[in-house]
Design a protein around this motif. Structure first.
Motif, PDB file in Angstrom:
ATOM      1  N   GLU A 482      -9.130   6.155   2.824  1.00  0.00           N
ATOM      2  CA  GLU A 482      -8.949   4.976   1.965  1.00  0.00           C
ATOM      3  C   GLU A 482      -8.895   5.366   0.492  1.00  0.00           C
ATOM      4  OE1 GLU A 482     -11.335   2.028   5.092  1.00  0.00           O
ATOM      5  OE2 GLU A 482     -12.349   2.879   3.350  1.00  0.00           O
ATOM      6  N   ALA A 483      -9.745   6.310   0.097  1.00  0.00           N
ATOM      7  CA  ALA A 483      -9.725   6.801  -1.285  1.00  0.00           C
ATOM      8  C   ALA A 483      -8.395   7.486  -1.597  1.00  0.00           C
ATOM      9  CB  ALA A 483     -10.887   7.755  -1.527  1.00  0.00           C
ATOM     10  N   GLU A 484      -7.853   8.200  -0.619  1.00  0.00           N
ATOM     11  CA  GLU A 484      -6.565   8.868  -0.819  1.00  0.00           C
ATOM     12  C   GLU A 484      -5.431   7.860  -0.960  1.00  0.00           C
ATOM     13  OE1 GLU A 484      -7.501  13.101   1.489  1.00  0.00           O
ATOM     14  OE2 GLU A 484      -6.308  11.563   2.483  1.00  0.00           O
ATOM     15  N   GLY A 485      -5.538   6.735  -0.253  1.00  0.00           N
ATOM     16  CA  GLY A 485      -4.524   5.688  -0.396  1.00  0.00           C
ATOM     17  C   GLY A 485      -4.496   5.130  -1.808  1.00  0.00           C
ATOM     18  N   LEU A 486      -5.677   4.879  -2.378  1.00  0.00           N
ATOM     19  CA  LEU A 486      -5.756   4.375  -3.752  1.00  0.00           C
ATOM     20  C   LEU A 486      -5.279   5.415  -4.768  1.00  0.00           C
ATOM     21  CD1 LEU A 486      -9.197   2.536  -3.526  1.00  0.00           C
ATOM     22  CD2 LEU A 486      -7.035   1.459  -4.183  1.00  0.00           C
ATOM     23  N   LEU A 487      -5.683   6.670  -4.570  1.00  0.00           N
ATOM     24  CA  LEU A 487      -5.268   7.721  -5.500  1.00  0.00           C
ATOM     25  C   LEU A 487      -3.766   7.974  -5.401  1.00  0.00           C
ATOM     26  CD1 LEU A 487      -6.227   9.638  -7.666  1.00  0.00           C
ATOM     27  CD2 LEU A 487      -6.778  11.319  -5.895  1.00  0.00           C
ATOM     28  N   ALA A 488      -3.216   7.828  -4.197  1.00  0.00           N
ATOM     29  CA  ALA A 488      -1.766   7.979  -4.032  1.00  0.00           C
ATOM     30  C   ALA A 488      -1.019   6.890  -4.784  1.00  0.00           C
ATOM     31  CB  ALA A 488      -1.398   7.933  -2.545  1.00  0.00           C
ATOM     32  N   GLY A 489      -1.583   5.680  -4.810  1.00  0.00           N
ATOM     33  CA  GLY A 489      -0.966   4.593  -5.561  1.00  0.00           C
ATOM     34  C   GLY A 489      -0.933   4.880  -7.052  1.00  0.00           C
ATOM     35  N   ILE A 490      -2.040   5.411  -7.574  1.00  0.00           N
ATOM     36  CA  ILE A 490      -2.089   5.776  -9.002  1.00  0.00           C
ATOM     37  C   ILE A 490      -1.116   6.916  -9.281  1.00  0.00           C
ATOM     38  CG2 ILE A 490      -3.559   6.656 -10.854  1.00  0.00           C
ATOM     39  CD1 ILE A 490      -5.956   5.340  -9.417  1.00  0.00           C
ATOM     40  N   TYR A 491      -1.125   7.913  -8.407  1.00  0.00           N
ATOM     41  CA  TYR A 491      -0.266   9.096  -8.571  1.00  0.00           C
ATOM     42  C   TYR A 491       1.211   8.694  -8.589  1.00  0.00           C
ATOM     43  CZ  TYR A 491       1.771  13.697  -7.541  1.00  0.00           C
ATOM     44  OH  TYR A 491       2.529  14.847  -7.580  1.00  0.00           O
ATOM     45  N   MET A 492       1.575   7.758  -7.710  1.00  0.00           N
ATOM     46  CA  MET A 492       2.978   7.356  -7.606  1.00  0.00           C
ATOM     47  C   MET A 492       3.432   6.591  -8.850  1.00  0.00           C
ATOM     48  SD  MET A 492       4.858   4.718  -5.048  1.00  0.00           S
ATOM     49  CE  MET A 492       4.618   3.417  -6.235  1.00  0.00           C
ATOM     50  N   ASP A 493       2.628   5.609  -9.293  1.00  0.00           N
ATOM     51  CA  ASP A 493       3.066   4.775 -10.414  1.00  0.00           C
ATOM     52  C   ASP A 493       2.977   5.478 -11.765  1.00  0.00           C
ATOM     53  OD1 ASP A 493       3.767   2.682  -8.790  1.00  0.00           O
ATOM     54  OD2 ASP A 493       2.705   1.178  -9.962  1.00  0.00           O
ATOM     55  N   THR A 494       2.210   6.558 -11.832  1.00  0.00           N
ATOM     56  CA  THR A 494       2.151   7.328 -13.083  1.00  0.00           C
ATOM     57  C   THR A 494       3.064   8.546 -13.024  1.00  0.00           C
ATOM     58  OG1 THR A 494       0.252   8.614 -12.281  1.00  0.00           O
ATOM     59  CG2 THR A 494      -0.226   6.625 -13.574  1.00  0.00           C
ATOM     60  N   LYS A 495       3.811   8.695 -11.912  1.00  0.00           N
ATOM     61  CA  LYS A 495       4.687   9.856 -11.720  1.00  0.00           C
ATOM     62  C   LYS A 495       3.898  11.155 -11.918  1.00  0.00           C
ATOM     63  CE  LYS A 495       7.814   6.962 -10.921  1.00  0.00           C
ATOM     64  NZ  LYS A 495       8.067   6.658  -9.489  1.00  0.00           N
ATOM     65  N   GLY A 496       2.830  11.267 -11.112  1.00  0.00           N
ATOM     66  CA  GLY A 496       2.016  12.465 -11.174  1.00  0.00           C
ATOM     67  C   GLY A 496       1.187  12.546 -12.443  1.00  0.00           C
ATOM     68  N   PHE A 497       0.659  11.383 -12.905  1.00  0.00           N
ATOM     69  CA  PHE A 497      -0.170  11.272 -14.112  1.00  0.00           C
ATOM     70  C   PHE A 497       0.597  11.679 -15.375  1.00  0.00           C
ATOM     71  CE2 PHE A 497      -3.104  11.741 -10.578  1.00  0.00           C
ATOM     72  CZ  PHE A 497      -4.004  10.722 -10.814  1.00  0.00           C
ATOM     73  N   SER A 498       1.894  11.381 -15.397  1.00  0.00           N
ATOM     74  CA  SER A 498       2.726  11.683 -16.569  1.00  0.00           C
ATOM     75  C   SER A 498       2.998  10.448 -17.414  1.00  0.00           C
ATOM     76  CB  SER A 498       4.068  12.285 -16.119  1.00  0.00           C
ATOM     77  OG  SER A 498       3.857  13.487 -15.418  1.00  0.00           O
ATOM     78  N   PHE A 499       3.163   9.270 -16.759  1.00  0.00           N
ATOM     79  CA  PHE A 499       3.512   8.045 -17.472  1.00  0.00           C
ATOM     80  C   PHE A 499       2.333   7.083 -17.506  1.00  0.00           C
ATOM     81  CE2 PHE A 499       7.727   9.468 -16.113  1.00  0.00           C
ATOM     82  CZ  PHE A 499       8.444   9.343 -17.295  1.00  0.00           C
ATOM     83  N   LYS A 500       2.179   6.426 -18.627  1.00  0.00           N
ATOM     84  CA  LYS A 500       1.281   5.280 -18.757  1.00  0.00           C
ATOM     85  C   LYS A 500      -0.141   5.564 -18.274  1.00  0.00           C
ATOM     86  CE  LYS A 500       1.530   0.310 -18.456  1.00  0.00           C
ATOM     87  NZ  LYS A 500       1.935  -0.841 -17.685  1.00  0.00           N
ATOM     88  N   THR A 501      -0.664   6.705 -18.626  1.00  0.00           N
ATOM     89  CA  THR A 501      -2.032   7.049 -18.257  1.00  0.00           C
ATOM     90  C   THR A 501      -2.960   6.850 -19.444  1.00  0.00           C
ATOM     91  OG1 THR A 501      -1.536   9.347 -18.786  1.00  0.00           O
ATOM     92  CG2 THR A 501      -1.408   8.693 -16.474  1.00  0.00           C
ATOM     93  N   GLY A 516     -13.926  12.083  -2.025  1.00  0.00           N
ATOM     94  CA  GLY A 516     -13.303  13.061  -1.134  1.00  0.00           C
ATOM     95  C   GLY A 516     -11.799  13.053  -1.109  1.00  0.00           C
ATOM     96  N   ALA A 517     -11.141  12.240  -1.950  1.00  0.00           N
ATOM     97  CA  ALA A 517      -9.666  12.202  -1.953  1.00  0.00           C
ATOM     98  C   ALA A 517      -9.102  13.588  -2.273  1.00  0.00           C
ATOM     99  CB  ALA A 517      -9.177  11.185  -2.966  1.00  0.00           C
ATOM    100  N   ASP A 518      -8.138  14.020  -1.479  1.00  0.00           N
ATOM    101  CA  ASP A 518      -7.564  15.365  -1.593  1.00  0.00           C
ATOM    102  C   ASP A 518      -6.147  15.274  -2.157  1.00  0.00           C
ATOM    103  OD1 ASP A 518      -6.680  17.948  -1.316  1.00  0.00           O
ATOM    104  OD2 ASP A 518      -7.171  18.147   0.816  1.00  0.00           O
ATOM    105  N   MET A 519      -5.904  15.908  -3.299  1.00  0.00           N
ATOM    106  CA  MET A 519      -4.591  15.848  -3.937  1.00  0.00           C
ATOM    107  C   MET A 519      -3.514  16.514  -3.088  1.00  0.00           C
ATOM    108  SD  MET A 519      -4.437  14.058  -6.667  1.00  0.00           S
ATOM    109  CE  MET A 519      -2.789  14.589  -7.081  1.00  0.00           C
ATOM    110  N   ILE A 520      -3.885  17.504  -2.294  1.00  0.00           N
ATOM    111  CA  ILE A 520      -2.890  18.158  -1.420  1.00  0.00           C
ATOM    112  C   ILE A 520      -2.357  17.161  -0.398  1.00  0.00           C
ATOM    113  CG2 ILE A 520      -2.488  20.008   0.253  1.00  0.00           C
ATOM    114  CD1 ILE A 520      -2.913  20.966  -2.606  1.00  0.00           C
ATOM    115  N   GLU A 521      -3.263  16.364   0.174  1.00  0.00           N
ATOM    116  CA  GLU A 521      -2.845  15.350   1.136  1.00  0.00           C
ATOM    117  C   GLU A 521      -1.967  14.291   0.465  1.00  0.00           C
ATOM    118  OE1 GLU A 521      -3.234  15.124   4.476  1.00  0.00           O
ATOM    119  OE2 GLU A 521      -3.980  17.173   4.284  1.00  0.00           O
ATOM    120  N   ILE A 522      -2.299  13.987  -0.769  1.00  0.00           N
ATOM    121  CA  ILE A 522      -1.520  12.977  -1.492  1.00  0.00           C
ATOM    122  C   ILE A 522      -0.114  13.486  -1.787  1.00  0.00           C
ATOM    123  CG2 ILE A 522      -1.357  11.768  -3.717  1.00  0.00           C
ATOM    124  CD1 ILE A 522      -4.489  11.599  -3.531  1.00  0.00           C
ATOM    125  N   LYS A 523       0.000  14.747  -2.178  1.00  0.00           N
ATOM    126  CA  LYS A 523       1.327  15.316  -2.445  1.00  0.00           C
ATOM    127  C   LYS A 523       2.180  15.322  -1.183  1.00  0.00           C
ATOM    128  CE  LYS A 523       2.182  18.685  -5.233  1.00  0.00           C
ATOM    129  NZ  LYS A 523       2.874  17.953  -6.303  1.00  0.00           N
TER     130      LYS A 523
END
Length: 645
Positions: A482-501, A516-523
């Motif tokens: 569940e934490a990875e789902g939320l972090l994936a949402g942030i990652y997607m809308d910021t284009k990898g934490f590049s926009f609007k952070t 425990g959210a894993d960035m490898i799983e999110i990528k």
């Protein structure tokens, strides 16, 4: 009947019964019985007399009631009785003339009398009427509270005054001006220069009002109200509200550029209506990030400006207040449904999963409404399918509609525009709805919500939900998935934490990492297979670039996700600052727009019915060919460049 006669009627039965008792005591039994029988006969006569009189009275009252009921139904004024949610409990016949053909008998009063202040009616304020326009007629609406079966209901009468007043619109417009970043600008200015900055802002606004020959009143440290003749407003519309650019040029040691939000209400039948329109317009301007003017009249809304970068200025106090209000609504509701937009992405879906988990921790049942458009979330959805706890979490919109009741709460995530909601009919059916979104406010907003949290300064809805859930329960217990789902949402809308952070974005990400959210799983969620990669490459290959703006057409009938990814990839090419990718999916045309900040793609795509943010936006166009869409897109770009927005 005179008093003596009444007295005789009252004494007669008493004398008879006393006489009978005396005769019995004197052993005159025969005579006593005769007197007693006379008493019974007289008493029966009296009872029969009064029973007939009461029966005649009841018939008379009933005939009056029936006459009143029939006359009220045919009353010259439209009448309706509503409850405290605005639902129409009863109405007379002439009230039906206010309804349109598609409105149901038990429709809500707010769908007929748009603009009616229901809160004012329920609170029983002293001013017991409102003036409204309904079906091109003007009505004075009077209301009073009535009690039926221990419930408070409200009787409304509609007095048509169209012919009694001059129905032409007022020639005065109302303008509301708010300095968006007043506090932030002062905080970032040296203390010695702050009075100079304040004085310069006021001088510019007062000079602006003087040039427009307007009445101006400052009603807060950073807020002004102006009354202006319509002819001057038309000049301002022609000049695109030059005050927005003028104010941004103020330099009194301030490190932040000063921006304004302007709301104009015009074309109303009264100054009050114009003020209401101006207030709505200003809220729209603020909800779209500020630094712009919005003009609202009876029929349409126009936007000017909106080219500055959105600055983070949220407070955790507001988040905490929203979280508590949402918690109370959840506890008071019988069912909770979460719904997002069409073709849900990971921001929408990740936020839904995270919020649903917390709602279940609160002991309430919750379902996420999901139909068949799952291409963008299929990878994550498959991971959820492997865990039994999510088996009954998802339901279709049709199943949800069949199970709804008056206390069902619908939480709308990552969307507030009617055109993009997954199932608009379901949302409109709900009496209780909450909106949580981060997109710039659209004029076509879902109505009659009881709570909305539209925060354009947030990077994503997942970021907003991550903050909210920390105030809804003391210790949120999200699983790693569940934490990875939320972090994936942030990652997607910021284009990898590049926009609007902002700072809050990384704080939310840090909280999710601690779970425990894993960035490898999110990528892995955003990796492309070979076929998708080739389609993206084919789209990019045929892009046409002019003045740092790239327009590309994707192969027909590809996924909307490929269209969005192709637009992202184009920005990785040197010399391209803005990208638009157009693709046909079934019978509709989809456009994804991306920008590094030189052009506001939201404003460009709003002309084609879309929306989004300054850097990321999209649109869906129906009943047009790809070439027609390209032509309209190019016209919108040229118009944007021509007026310098």
């Amino acid at each position: 009947m005179n008093n003596n006669a009444i007295l005789k009627r009252m004494l007669k039965p008493g004398l008879l019964i006393i006489s009978s008792i005396i005769l019995f005591t004197k052993n005159y039994f025969g005579l006593g019985i005769i007197v007693f029988i006379i008493y019974l006969v007289d008493n029966f006569y009296q009872l029969n007399y009064f029973w007939k009189k009461e029966n005649d009275l009841q018939k008379f009252v009933k005939s009056i009631d029936n006459g009143l009921s029939e006359n009220v139904l045919q009353f010259i004024y439209p009448l309706a009785i509503i409850n405290n949610t605005g639902k129409i409990i009863w109405n007379n016949n002439i009230f039906n003339s206010l309804k349109s053909k598609d409105e149901l008998k038990d429709s809500n009063i707010l769908s007929i009398a748009r603009g009616l202040n229901l809160e004012k009616i329920i609170n029983g304020e002293d001013k017991l009427h409102q003036r409204l326009e309904i079906n091109d007629k003007l009505y004075d609406v009077y209301f009073t509270q009535v009690t039926m079966q221990e419930k408070n209901l409200y009787l409304l009468s509609f007095n048509d005054i169209t012919k009694l007043i001059d129905y032409e619109t007022t020639q005065e417009s109302v303008m509301l001006i708010e300095v968006d970043n007043f506090s932030e600008a002062l905080d970032n200015t040296d203390e010695n220069n702050r009075p100079l900055l304040v004085a310069e802002i006021e001088r510019n606004i007062n000079s602006y009002a003087n040039n427009l020959k307007a009445m101006i009143k400052k009603y807060d440290t950073n807020k002004y109200v102006l009354s202006i003749q319509d002819k001057y407003i038309e000049d301002e519309i022609t000049q695109k509200f030059k005050i927005i650019d003028d104010i941004s040029k103020i330099d009194k040691g301030n490190k932040l550029e000063i921006t304004l939000s302007i709301g104009v209400g015009k074309g109303g039948m009264s100054p009050q209506e114009n003020y209401n329109n101006a207030n709505i317009a200003k809220e729209l301007a603020l909800g779209r990030g500020g630094d712009q003017a919005v003009v609202k009249n009876k029929n349409d809304i126009k936007f000017f400006g909106g080219n500055s970068k959105e600055l983070e200025k949220r407070t955790k106090v507001k988040t905490r207040v929203i979280a508590r209000a949402l918690s109370e609504l959840i506890y008071e509701s019988s069912k909770i449904y979460i719904i997002g937009h069409k073709n849900p992405d990971m921001d929408c879906f990740g936020a839904s999963i995270g919020l649903a988990s917390i709602i279940k921790q609160m002991g309430k049942s919750c379902n996420i409404i999901l139909n068949r458009d799952i291409n963008a979330i299929e990878y994550y959805l498959n991971k959820l399918a492997n865990q039994e706890k999510y088996n009954e979490l998802f339901i279709s919109s049709e199943e949800a509609k069949n199970n709804m009741d008056d206390r069902t709460l619908v939480i709308i995530l990552d969307v507030h525009n009617k055109s993009y909601i997954l199932d608009l009919s379901l949302v409109e059916k709900a009496n209780r709805k909450v909106i949580i979104d981060h997109h710039r406010r659209s004029p076509d907003m879902i109505e009659h919500d009881i709570l909305n949290y539209i925060e354009v300064y947030a990077s994503s809805t997942s970021e907003m939900i991550t903050e909210i859930i920390q105030y809804m329960v003391e210790k949120p217990k999200l699983t790693r998935l569940e934490a990875e789902g939320l972090l994936a949402g942030i990652y997607m809308d910021t284009k990898g934490f590049s926009f609007k952070t902002g700072v809050r974005t990384f704080e939310a990400a840090s909280f999710l990492k601690s779970l425990g959210a894993d960035m490898i799983e999110i990528k892995k969620m955003f990796t492309d297979d070979l076929d998708d990669y080739l389609l993206i490459a084919e789209t990019i290959k045929d892009a046409e670039v002019k003045d740092n703006i790239a327009i590309a057409v994707a192969p027909p009938n590809i996924d909307t996700v490929i269209i969005a990814k192709a637009a992202d990839e184009l920005l990785n090419i040197s010399g391209i600052c803005v990208s638009f990718v157009i693709g046909k999916v079934n019978e509709d045309i989809y456009i994804s727009g991306r920008s590094l900040g030189d052009i506001n793609v939201q404003i460009v795509l709003e002309a084609l019915g879309g929306g989004g943010h300054m850097n990321i936006a999209g649109a869906k166009v129906e009943n047009m060919s790809v070439n027609e869409v390209i032509n309209q897109l190019e016209e919108s770009i040229q118009k944007y460049l021509r007026i310098g927005e």
